[in-house]
Scaffold this motif. Structure first.
Motif, PDB file in Angstrom:
ATOM      1  N   UNK A   1     -34.997 -38.375 -15.624  1.00  0.00           N
ATOM      2  CA  UNK A   1     -35.497 -37.847 -16.877  1.00  0.00           C
ATOM      3  C   UNK A   1     -34.299 -37.367 -17.701  1.00  0.00           C
ATOM      4  N   UNK A   2     -34.336 -37.656 -18.968  1.00  0.00           N
ATOM      5  CA  UNK A   2     -33.219 -37.293 -19.847  1.00  0.00           C
ATOM      6  C   UNK A   2     -33.204 -35.790 -20.124  1.00  0.00           C
ATOM      7  N   UNK A   3     -32.068 -35.318 -20.560  1.00  0.00           N
ATOM      8  CA  UNK A   3     -31.920 -33.912 -20.930  1.00  0.00           C
ATOM      9  C   UNK A   3     -32.934 -33.542 -22.009  1.00  0.00           C
ATOM     10  N   UNK A   4     -33.051 -34.381 -23.009  1.00  0.00           N
ATOM     11  CA  UNK A   4     -33.989 -34.104 -24.101  1.00  0.00           C
ATOM     12  C   UNK A   4     -35.417 -33.965 -23.617  1.00  0.00           C
ATOM     13  N   UNK A   5     -35.831 -34.839 -22.715  1.00  0.00           N
ATOM     14  CA  UNK A   5     -37.189 -34.764 -22.176  1.00  0.00           C
ATOM     15  C   UNK A   5     -37.382 -33.497 -21.352  1.00  0.00           C
ATOM     16  N   UNK A   6     -36.345 -33.100 -20.616  1.00  0.00           N
ATOM     17  CA  UNK A   6     -36.434 -31.865 -19.828  1.00  0.00           C
ATOM     18  C   UNK A   6     -36.579 -30.649 -20.733  1.00  0.00           C
ATOM     19  N   UNK A   7     -35.812 -30.622 -21.823  1.00  0.00           N
ATOM     20  CA  UNK A   7     -35.905 -29.500 -22.765  1.00  0.00           C
ATOM     21  C   UNK A   7     -37.313 -29.426 -23.342  1.00  0.00           C
ATOM     22  N   UNK A   8     -37.817 -30.549 -23.805  1.00  0.00           N
ATOM     23  CA  UNK A   8     -39.151 -30.583 -24.415  1.00  0.00           C
ATOM     24  C   UNK A   8     -40.233 -30.206 -23.407  1.00  0.00           C
ATOM     25  N   UNK A   9     -40.159 -30.764 -22.208  1.00  0.00           N
ATOM     26  CA  UNK A   9     -41.155 -30.472 -21.180  1.00  0.00           C
ATOM     27  C   UNK A   9     -41.171 -28.984 -20.846  1.00  0.00           C
ATOM     28  N   UNK A  10     -39.998 -28.420 -20.627  1.00  0.00           N
ATOM     29  CA  UNK A  10     -39.906 -27.002 -20.273  1.00  0.00           C
ATOM     30  C   UNK A  10     -40.409 -26.123 -21.414  1.00  0.00           C
ATOM     31  N   UNK A  21     -38.093 -21.389 -29.936  1.00  0.00           N
ATOM     32  CA  UNK A  21     -36.937 -21.604 -29.069  1.00  0.00           C
ATOM     33  C   UNK A  21     -35.646 -21.384 -29.846  1.00  0.00           C
ATOM     34  N   UNK A  22     -35.634 -21.827 -31.091  1.00  0.00           N
ATOM     35  CA  UNK A  22     -34.461 -21.620 -31.945  1.00  0.00           C
ATOM     36  C   UNK A  22     -34.187 -20.133 -32.137  1.00  0.00           C
ATOM     37  N   UNK A  23     -35.226 -19.357 -32.356  1.00  0.00           N
ATOM     38  CA  UNK A  23     -35.067 -17.913 -32.534  1.00  0.00           C
ATOM     39  C   UNK A  23     -34.571 -17.247 -31.253  1.00  0.00           C
ATOM     40  N   UNK A  29     -33.190 -25.019 -35.210  1.00  0.00           N
ATOM     41  CA  UNK A  29     -34.346 -25.843 -34.841  1.00  0.00           C
ATOM     42  C   UNK A  29     -34.049 -27.313 -35.014  1.00  0.00           C
ATOM     43  N   UNK A  30     -33.327 -27.670 -36.057  1.00  0.00           N
ATOM     44  CA  UNK A  30     -33.014 -29.085 -36.291  1.00  0.00           C
ATOM     45  C   UNK A  30     -32.147 -29.648 -35.166  1.00  0.00           C
ATOM     46  N   UNK A  31     -31.258 -28.816 -34.620  1.00  0.00           N
ATOM     47  CA  UNK A  31     -30.413 -29.256 -33.512  1.00  0.00           C
ATOM     48  C   UNK A  31     -31.251 -29.412 -32.243  1.00  0.00           C
ATOM     49  N   UNK A  32     -32.187 -28.484 -32.014  1.00  0.00           N
ATOM     50  CA  UNK A  32     -33.085 -28.598 -30.858  1.00  0.00           C
ATOM     51  C   UNK A  32     -33.884 -29.885 -30.950  1.00  0.00           C
ATOM     52  N   UNK A  33     -34.365 -30.206 -32.139  1.00  0.00           N
ATOM     53  CA  UNK A  33     -35.105 -31.454 -32.340  1.00  0.00           C
ATOM     54  C   UNK A  33     -34.247 -32.659 -31.980  1.00  0.00           C
ATOM     55  N   UNK A  34     -33.009 -32.657 -32.428  1.00  0.00           N
ATOM     56  CA  UNK A  34     -32.107 -33.771 -32.123  1.00  0.00           C
ATOM     57  C   UNK A  34     -31.812 -33.850 -30.629  1.00  0.00           C
ATOM     58  N   UNK A  35     -31.672 -32.694 -29.985  1.00  0.00           N
ATOM     59  CA  UNK A  35     -31.455 -32.694 -28.535  1.00  0.00           C
ATOM     60  C   UNK A  35     -32.658 -33.285 -27.809  1.00  0.00           C
ATOM     61  N   UNK A  39     -30.378 -37.337 -29.305  1.00  0.00           N
ATOM     62  CA  UNK A  39     -29.428 -37.758 -30.338  1.00  0.00           C
ATOM     63  C   UNK A  39     -28.040 -37.167 -30.121  1.00  0.00           C
ATOM     64  N   UNK A  40     -27.973 -36.032 -29.401  1.00  0.00           N
ATOM     65  CA  UNK A  40     -26.708 -35.345 -29.154  1.00  0.00           C
ATOM     66  C   UNK A  40     -26.628 -34.912 -27.705  1.00  0.00           C
ATOM     67  N   UNK A  41     -25.409 -34.720 -27.240  1.00  0.00           N
ATOM     68  CA  UNK A  41     -25.162 -34.101 -25.940  1.00  0.00           C
ATOM     69  C   UNK A  41     -24.606 -32.706 -26.225  1.00  0.00           C
ATOM     70  N   UNK A  42     -25.287 -31.669 -25.771  1.00  0.00           N
ATOM     71  CA  UNK A  42     -24.854 -30.310 -26.085  1.00  0.00           C
ATOM     72  C   UNK A  42     -23.621 -29.888 -25.294  1.00  0.00           C
ATOM     73  N   UNK A  43     -22.944 -28.896 -25.817  1.00  0.00           N
ATOM     74  CA  UNK A  43     -21.802 -28.302 -25.129  1.00  0.00           C
ATOM     75  C   UNK A  43     -22.316 -27.381 -24.021  1.00  0.00           C
ATOM     76  N   UNK A  44     -21.409 -26.957 -23.155  1.00  0.00           N
ATOM     77  CA  UNK A  44     -21.781 -26.061 -22.057  1.00  0.00           C
ATOM     78  C   UNK A  44     -22.409 -24.757 -22.558  1.00  0.00           C
ATOM     79  N   UNK A  45     -21.855 -24.111 -23.598  1.00  0.00           N
ATOM     80  CA  UNK A  45     -22.494 -22.881 -24.075  1.00  0.00           C
ATOM     81  C   UNK A  45     -23.923 -23.105 -24.588  1.00  0.00           C
ATOM     82  N   UNK A  46     -24.164 -24.247 -25.209  1.00  0.00           N
ATOM     83  CA  UNK A  46     -25.514 -24.552 -25.699  1.00  0.00           C
ATOM     84  C   UNK A  46     -26.454 -24.755 -24.514  1.00  0.00           C
TER      85      UNK A  46
END
Length: 72
Positions: A1-10, A21-23, A29-35, A39-46
């Protein structure tokens, strides 16, 4: 399962939207949507912020849960 799918599922399991989640995380929020759309691979802090906001481990988010290892 992709990172994006894991974020959305959780996020959905917690019953929160992208805006909430953005708050919680301080991530736009736009970055969360892209994740979530892989569309993007987040950095470790993200990833750390997301894990905290999603109440899960970073290992869950970045681990390869589909991989099956054979003994021997």
């Amino acid at each position: 399962m992709s990172l994006g799918k894991k974020i959305k599922l959780r996020r959905e399991l917690l019953g929160i939207g992208q805006v909430e989640l953005a708050e919680i995380t301080g991530i736009a929020q736009s970055y969360i949507s892209r994740l979530e759309n892989d569309k993007f691979q987040p950095t470790a802090p993200v990833i750390c912020s997301l894990a905290k906001g999603l109440k899960c481990s970073t290992d869950y988010l970045i681990g390869d849960s589909d991989e099956r290892r054979k003994a021997g």
